[in-house]
Enzyme design. Sequence first.
Site, PDB file in Angstrom:
ATOM      1  N   SER A 239       0.845  -1.189   0.000  1.00  0.00           N
ATOM      2  CA  SER A 239       0.000   0.000   0.000  1.00  0.00           C
ATOM      3  C   SER A 239       0.880   1.239   0.000  1.00  0.00           C
ATOM      4  CB  SER A 239      -0.908   0.009   1.241  1.00  0.00           C
ATOM      5  OG  SER A 239      -1.493   1.277   1.438  1.00  0.00           O
ATOM      6  N   LYS A 240       0.589   2.178  -0.881  1.00  0.00           N
ATOM      7  CA  LYS A 240       1.369   3.418  -0.949  1.00  0.00           C
ATOM      8  C   LYS A 240       1.268   4.195   0.364  1.00  0.00           C
ATOM      9  CE  LYS A 240       0.698   3.998  -5.940  1.00  0.00           C
ATOM     10  NZ  LYS A 240       0.122   4.861  -6.993  1.00  0.00           N
TER      11      LYS A 240
END
Length: 469
Positions: A239-240
């Site tokens: 996940s960024k």
Amino acid sequence: MQPVRTRFAPSPTGFLHIGGARTALFNWAFARRNGGCFVLRIEDTDRERSTTESEAAVIDGLRWLEIDWDEGPLRQSERAARHREAIEALLAKGRAYRCICTREELETRKQASIAAGCKWTYDGRCRDAGHGPDRGPHTVRLRLDLDTELAWHDLVYGPSGQAAREIGDMIIRRSDGGPLYNLAVVVDDVDMAITHVIRGADHHSNTPLQLAIYRALDATPPLFAHVPLIVGGDGKKLSKRRDPVSVQQFRAEGHPVDAMRNWLVRIGWSHGDQEIFTRDEIASLFDLDAVHRASARADTAKLAFLSQHFLKTLPRETLFAELEPFLDSAAGHPVARSAALERLVDLLRERSHTLVEMASLARFFLVENLAYDEKAAQKHLRREIEPALAALHDRLAALGEWSAAGIEEAFEAVRAAHDDLPLGKLAQPVRVAITGGAVSPPIFDTLEVLGQPRSLGRIAEALHFIRHG
């Protein structure tokens, strides 16, 4: 045999993701091991999201990782005429056809099919209608032989494929005249004579349609190898917002390029029990047979281990080249290299996990105005140490030769004169005095590197701090 030709084809819509970087590294290494050619192709046909800034970021990341290419960067947007030519040839041969179904009509029929319990594929309404180019807005669909299997032997996943009937006649040109990704990528790979397509497993589902396009173009498809997707250390999708995923971010955190490259190649690939790989070893040892099928974990603890290993072992010139911008940042000004600084960096190798940490530990040497860590000063710069610290200052001032050995003798003399004061009780206040904190290389070496005038000045400042606060 045809020479090996691989390619990395990123979309310039953001930073260089570690998944893309690993894909590039695998393609580069496979080409290098087999004496082949590695092509960089920028797939920038998404006009709304593609930017020159993102393209520059991707190229910058590849160059930092020392992933060099033999051809490129080529840009897909510059090949629009070739894509149109290929589509017109398919239309002329009856291997593609024009479709006038609107998006709304397709959605209505899709929902009806789903409501009837059927899986939706295009129902072929325009397949034999013979629409010409003058029928107004239309797309172009590939005419599939619906009774065939679109199968291949994946070099990672083994036997793979899908029935053409499960795909249906897919669109290869949008109503605005632009080619869809699957058409453009196949035409480009054919024209560039790509022999091996090594890419992420998320493209596995694109391959059946691409095989159909190869057949329609009377072209021999390349060999495909789909590598496992990267997940976080917890096994969850990256996940960024939660995970570091940008190559530039890892670079800014101070991981040496050798460590980053070593870490990336080991995410989903192994070579026996070997953990440490040089760039040349990656190029000579990488093979697709050893790529794993399971999702590959990006274990940042392994990256920290590799970073520390390479900081310990890199040649001095290589280390300084990478460390220099971090030293400049820590100092707040360009840093002049000196023999003393080189000696300090060597002392810091064992204590640093990143270039950022190494530069931070070296900051006391780079600046003149030193601030004390509050907790360290409260703990170590206390009234009871003032007599011993003052005596040490005078002993050090009297040294004729400023060396670690002479400094150690001064410490021992002061300790003996103060009831055999434990070394730590004296060394820690001195460490805080000269570095501002409680962590440094061995104190005698640290003082030697800092030099006699600066060391004496800082000890004097610490005495003033103890006496006056």
